[in-house]
Motif scaffolding. Structure first.
Motif, PDB file in Angstrom:
ATOM      1  N   ILE A 175       0.856  -1.180   0.000  1.00  0.00           N
ATOM      2  CA  ILE A 175       0.000   0.000   0.000  1.00  0.00           C
ATOM      3  C   ILE A 175       0.895   1.235   0.000  1.00  0.00           C
ATOM      4  O   ILE A 175       1.817   1.351   0.811  1.00  0.00           O
ATOM      5  N   LYS A 176       0.617   2.181  -0.905  1.00  0.00           N
ATOM      6  CA  LYS A 176       1.436   3.387  -1.004  1.00  0.00           C
ATOM      7  C   LYS A 176       0.549   4.632  -1.079  1.00  0.00           C
ATOM      8  O   LYS A 176      -0.481   4.623  -1.742  1.00  0.00           O
ATOM      9  N   GLY A 187       4.261   6.026   5.091  1.00  0.00           N
ATOM     10  CA  GLY A 187       2.907   5.606   4.768  1.00  0.00           C
ATOM     11  C   GLY A 187       2.813   4.291   4.024  1.00  0.00           C
ATOM     12  O   GLY A 187       1.711   3.817   3.747  1.00  0.00           O
ATOM     13  N   MET A 188       3.927   3.674   3.697  1.00  0.00           N
ATOM     14  CA  MET A 188       3.911   2.403   2.970  1.00  0.00           C
ATOM     15  C   MET A 188       3.651   1.249   3.927  1.00  0.00           C
ATOM     16  O   MET A 188       4.196   1.221   5.026  1.00  0.00           O
ATOM     17  N   ARG A 189       2.835   0.298   3.492  1.00  0.00           N
ATOM     18  CA  ARG A 189       2.493  -0.841   4.330  1.00  0.00           C
ATOM     19  C   ARG A 189       2.451  -2.096   3.473  1.00  0.00           C
ATOM     20  O   ARG A 189       1.929  -2.083   2.360  1.00  0.00           O
ATOM     21  N   GLU A 209      -5.527  -2.077   7.110  1.00  0.00           N
ATOM     22  CA  GLU A 209      -4.236  -1.542   6.680  1.00  0.00           C
ATOM     23  C   GLU A 209      -4.429  -0.385   5.689  1.00  0.00           C
ATOM     24  O   GLU A 209      -3.641   0.570   5.679  1.00  0.00           O
ATOM     25  N   ARG A 233      -5.155   2.600   7.792  1.00  0.00           N
ATOM     26  CA  ARG A 233      -3.928   3.108   8.408  1.00  0.00           C
ATOM     27  C   ARG A 233      -3.067   3.848   7.390  1.00  0.00           C
ATOM     28  O   ARG A 233      -2.496   4.899   7.675  1.00  0.00           O
ATOM     29  N   GLY A 234      -2.954   3.271   6.194  1.00  0.00           N
ATOM     30  CA  GLY A 234      -2.184   3.924   5.141  1.00  0.00           C
ATOM     31  C   GLY A 234      -2.764   5.268   4.764  1.00  0.00           C
ATOM     32  O   GLY A 234      -2.035   6.241   4.534  1.00  0.00           O
ATOM     33  N   ARG A 235      -4.104   5.341   4.713  1.00  0.00           N
ATOM     34  CA  ARG A 235      -4.760   6.600   4.372  1.00  0.00           C
ATOM     35  C   ARG A 235      -4.489   7.653   5.448  1.00  0.00           C
ATOM     36  O   ARG A 235      -4.215   8.827   5.147  1.00  0.00           O
ATOM     37  N   GLU A 266      -1.913   7.762   7.518  1.00  0.00           N
ATOM     38  CA  GLU A 266      -0.506   8.178   7.470  1.00  0.00           C
ATOM     39  C   GLU A 266      -0.234   9.086   6.280  1.00  0.00           C
ATOM     40  O   GLU A 266       0.526  10.047   6.371  1.00  0.00           O
ATOM     41  N   LEU A 282      -4.562   6.657  -1.993  1.00  0.00           N
ATOM     42  CA  LEU A 282      -3.684   5.493  -1.976  1.00  0.00           C
ATOM     43  C   LEU A 282      -3.695   4.754  -3.309  1.00  0.00           C
ATOM     44  O   LEU A 282      -4.563   4.975  -4.154  1.00  0.00           O
ATOM     45  N   CYS A 296      -2.497   0.446  -4.412  1.00  0.00           N
ATOM     46  CA  CYS A 296      -1.906  -0.820  -3.998  1.00  0.00           C
ATOM     47  C   CYS A 296      -1.274  -1.496  -5.197  1.00  0.00           C
ATOM     48  O   CYS A 296      -1.823  -1.422  -6.312  1.00  0.00           O
TER      49      CYS A 296
END
Length: 500
Positions: A166-167, A176-178, A189, A192-194, A196, A206, A208
């Motif tokens: 996820i970027k 923010g990458m997961r 996730e 959370r990425g959003r 961050e 985001l 993916c």
């Protein structure tokens, strides 16, 4: 290809370097070799640095912090006008990939030594860049982009399959990458990425993409003149990283066969050609274990690691940047670009690798750079200066070039051993341990290499006797102990010149 050109007809006779440190010194070197006037801007924290002393003219700029001053485009353009600079070279970092700065420079009637504002804008947005590259027919990793249809983003991401990366669309530097390996956790996730992405960049969008396990990071240097001429200048292997930041770069990549090298380099040139690219740039790829590769991003500027390319090709990349900015064509084709030998760059950081790569500071009490055939030292620090926390901890670059990779590694070890910098802890000992690791020697590295081998960062324990001897020598060399040892007792001092 890097012969000194006739600059008498160029539209600028002076160049202002809107940067600091080793890259400012590097650009000034070529500018002055061409007989042009080299100008730098500097914050007070950099007053005694090599770039300021080397420049034909240095103009002080101010800001709330030292970094803020180098991000103040209006102040830098005002300095360029005051000095009569006809062109601005942004170096890397700071304003080098800022579309607004590029536009403002050109609106002021000054040449921007870099790509067009439109090219900076296109490649600066990872989603737009990725979409453009995919539509142009070049390889991108399977992915799902939120902007395409926000309501179906989760469903489309799930269909890409695990593992997923996820970027943030506006992201950079790994923030923010997961990585998602269990699709049952996908929705949380993504949230959370959003969050961050919004926190770090003010943009929660985001995308993916399929995550490539243990990938290599390979980039290709390109040059374009904006008049139809585009060439690649071979690849660089940049897989050895810590915290998404490169530490060691080399060329040629030990992972590429001649066929793969031609394929990935031609892909990069094709991407640059598809946008009519102007000036120097770098197309970056994720390279999988089976030889598959996907477009990652394009950096529309000169790279930190550009010296290794210069060493194996004999092409002065800054010179080519200046020629293109002056309106010249490249003057050579792909067949003229040749590679010879192997070159490795070591980023010398002021940091303690054993303590989580923590940045360090201190005075530069003694500085003796390594010397010898095939050894290049690019640095902006001087003996008597100081390494502070105001800027990035990279303080120098050591570039070694040998007849082949084994020769380059041997030269690198010797040069790191011979590097003397006292007063501030650096990563030179860590780099020696790194290049001695069997996996590095065999070329079997990937972007997670250091995480998988934490023992490289850990400092070896000294034998007890050696440690005690070093501590004693250190204690005895301090000024209070020296004063005590050298002092004459009062009774003896009172004797004056008396002799028995």
């Amino acid at each position: 290809m890097s012969a000194v050109p006739d600059t008498s007809q160029w539209p600028f006779k002076s160049v202002l370097v809107a940067n600091r440190g080793e890259i400012a010194v590097r650009v000034l070197r070529t500018v002055q070799q061409l007989g042009l006037k080299g100008i730098v801007v500097y914050h007070a924290a950099d007053r005694g640095t090599a770039a300021v002393k080397m420049a034909d003219e240095a103009i002080e700029i101010t800001g709330a912090t030292p970094v803020a001053s180098y991000l103040d485009g209006a102040q830098i353009i005002a300095a360029a006008k005051a000095s009569g600079a006809g062109a601005i070279h942004p170096g890397y970092g700071f304003l080098s990939e800022n579309k607004g700065f590029c536009q403002a420079v050109e609106a002021a009637g000054i040449r921007f030594i870099g790509p067009t504002p439109e090219q900076i804008d296109l490649m600066g947005d990872k989603v737009r860049a990725r979409n453009f590259v995919e539509k142009a027919g070049f390889p991108v990793a399977p992915s799902a982009i939120e902007d395409d249809d926000p309501k179906t983003f989760v469903e489309r991401s799930r269909k890409v399959g695990a593992p997923l990366l996820i970027k943030p669309s506006a992201g950079g530097g790994g923030k923010g990458m997961r990585i998602v390996r269990d699709l049952a956790l996908l929705e949380q996730e993504i949230e959370r990425g959003r969050s961050e992405g919004q926190r770090y960049f003010g943009d929660g969008r985001l995308y993916c993409e399929r995550y490539i396990e243990n990938p290599r990071h390979i980039e290709v240097q390109v040059l374009g003149d904006g008049q139809g001429g585009v060439v690649h200048v071979f690849e660089r292997e940049c897989s050895v990283q810590r915290r998404f930041q490169k530490i060691v770069e080399e060329t040629p990549s030990p992972a590429l066969s001649p066929e793969l090298r031609e394929k990935i380099c031609e892909t990069a040139a094709g991407i640059a050609r598809s946008i009519g690219y102007r000036n120097a740039g770098t197309v970056e790829f994720i390279f999988g274990q089976q030889g598959e590769f996907y477009f990652l991003e394009m950096n529309t500027r000169l790279q930190v690691e550009h010296p290794v390319t210069e060493q194996i090709t004999g092409i002065d990349l800054v010179l080519q940047q200046l020629r293109v900015a002056a309106g010249e064509k490249l003057g050579f084709g792909q067949g003229d670009v040749k590679s010879k030998g192997h070159s490795i760059e070591f980023r010398i950081y002021a940091e303690d690798a054993a303590r989580g790569y923590t940045p360090t500071t201190g005075p530069v009490l003694v500085l003796h750079p390594p010397q010898g055939e095939g050894v290049r030292w690019d640095s902006g620090i001087l003996q008597g200066g100081e390494v502070t926390s105001a800027f990035d901890p990279m303080i120098a670059k050591l570039i070694v070039t040998g007849s082949d990779r084994a020769d380059a590694i041997a030269k690198g070890d010797a040069a790191l051993r011979d590097t003397v910098l006292l007063g501030c802890k650096t990563n030179t000992a860590f780099l020696r341990r790194l290049i001695a690791h069997p996996a590095f020697v065999s070329g079997d590295v990937h972007t997670g290499f250091l995480d998988a081998n934490p023992q490289i960062a850990a400092e070896p324990e000294l034998p007890g006797g050696t440690l005690q001897a070093l501590l004693a020598a250190s204690a005895l060399s301090t000024r209070p102990m020296r004063d005590i040892a050298d002092a004459v007792p009062d009774m003896h001092a009172a004797m004056g010149g008396w002799r028995n």
